[in-house]
Design a protein around this motif. Structure first.
Motif, PDB file in Angstrom:
ATOM      1  N   LYS A   1       0.816  -1.230  -0.091  1.00 15.96           N
ATOM      2  CA  LYS A   1       0.084  -0.062  -0.077  1.00 15.96           C
ATOM      3  C   LYS A   1       0.880   1.284   0.104  1.00 15.96           C
TER       4      LYS A   1
ATOM      5  N   ALA B   1      -2.493  -1.819  -3.203  1.00 19.79           N
ATOM      6  CA  ALA B   1      -3.623  -2.303  -2.508  1.00 19.79           C
ATOM      7  C   ALA B   1      -3.735  -2.301  -1.005  1.00 19.79           C
ATOM      8  N   ASP B   2      -4.647  -2.129  -0.495  1.00 19.26           N
ATOM      9  CA  ASP B   2      -4.941  -2.584   1.077  1.00 19.26           C
ATOM     10  C   ASP B   2      -5.114  -4.009   0.776  1.00 19.26           C
TER      11      ASP B   2
ATOM     12  N   LYS C   1      -8.542  -5.651   1.820  1.00 19.06           N
ATOM     13  CA  LYS C   1      -9.515  -5.242   0.378  1.00 19.06           C
ATOM     14  C   LYS C   1      -9.050  -6.430  -0.848  1.00 19.06           C
ATOM     15  N   TYR C   2      -7.736  -6.512  -0.924  1.00 20.56           N
ATOM     16  CA  TYR C   2      -7.140  -7.448  -1.865  1.00 20.56           C
ATOM     17  C   TYR C   2      -7.661  -8.802  -1.626  1.00 20.56           C
TER      18      TYR C   2
ATOM     19  N   ALA D   1     -10.097  -9.932  -0.090  1.00 18.35           N
ATOM     20  CA  ALA D   1     -11.673 -10.085  -0.145  1.00 18.35           C
ATOM     21  C   ALA D   1     -12.067 -10.119  -1.942  1.00 18.35           C
ATOM     22  N   SER D   2     -11.159  -9.490  -2.650  1.00 20.38           N
ATOM     23  CA  SER D   2     -11.702  -9.271  -3.870  1.00 20.38           C
ATOM     24  C   SER D   2     -10.812 -10.094  -4.967  1.00 20.38           C
TER      25      SER D   2
END
Length: 184
Positions: free
Chosen positions: A74, A99-100, A103-104, A106-107
């Motif tokens: 990040k 990226a966080d 969040k990475y 999760a997605s």
């Protein structure tokens, strides 16, 4: 920063003083990679380096033959350094993602054979990280996950826990994804 072994072995890169990451020591990195080398053959694998920091683990993975390495970080200072070393090496098998990590995870729909996570030890949700990775779409049967942590954490109750290693104040928990009992 020193790359220990493989095609980039013994290459050194000066880490900027303004990097806020806590890099894994060469001693701990060398020892954990000795353990990893006895668990899996990294040649041709897809790997993920979460909380990549200086990118030392990413470059060690590339040097040892991973076909593809994704580094997630990040902080802009760390990202700039990772991209600088990538350019110096000319290795296009490294994919750098800003990226966080939560969040990475999760997605992300990509699957990896090997995942290394080295979160800041004071990260508020630190204890959730192994479970989040191991229950994500990023792993498949046979995936190996290594999490670096302080001695304050014990992940041995996780069903995929394989072993714990400590090198000085640096601790690693190693996990291997297996099929649920009773499933072939």
């Amino acid at each position: 920063m020193r790359i220990i072994r493989g095609k980039y072995g013994r290459r050194r890169f000066d880490v900027p003083h303004n990097i806020s990451a806590r890099p894994t020591t060469d001693f701990a990195r060398e020892n954990i990679f000795n353990v990893i080398d006895n668990l899996v053959d990294l040649e041709g694998m897809s790997a993920l380096d979460l909380f990549a920091g200086t990118g030392a683990v990413s470059y060690e993975l590339l040097s040892r033959g991973c076909a593809s390495v994704t580094a997630v970080e990040k902080a802009s200072t760390q990202l700039a350094f990772i991209n600088k070393v990538k350019a110096l090496l000319g290795d296009e098998n490294l994919h750098v993602v800003r990226a966080d990590v939560f969040k990475y995870i999760a997605s992300c729909r990509d699957r990896f054979d090997f995942i290394f996570a080295d979160p800041p030890y004071d990260l508020p949700r630190f204890g959730e990280i192994p479970g989040l990775i191991l229950s994500s779409d990023m792993v498949r049967e046979g995936s190996v996950v290594v999490v670096e942590h302080s001695k304050a954490f014990d992940f041995s109750d996780n069903p995929f826990f394989l072993e714990h290693r400590a090198y000085g104040s640096v601790n690693f928990s190693i996990f291997r994804v297996t099929a649920p009992e009773g499933n072939p």
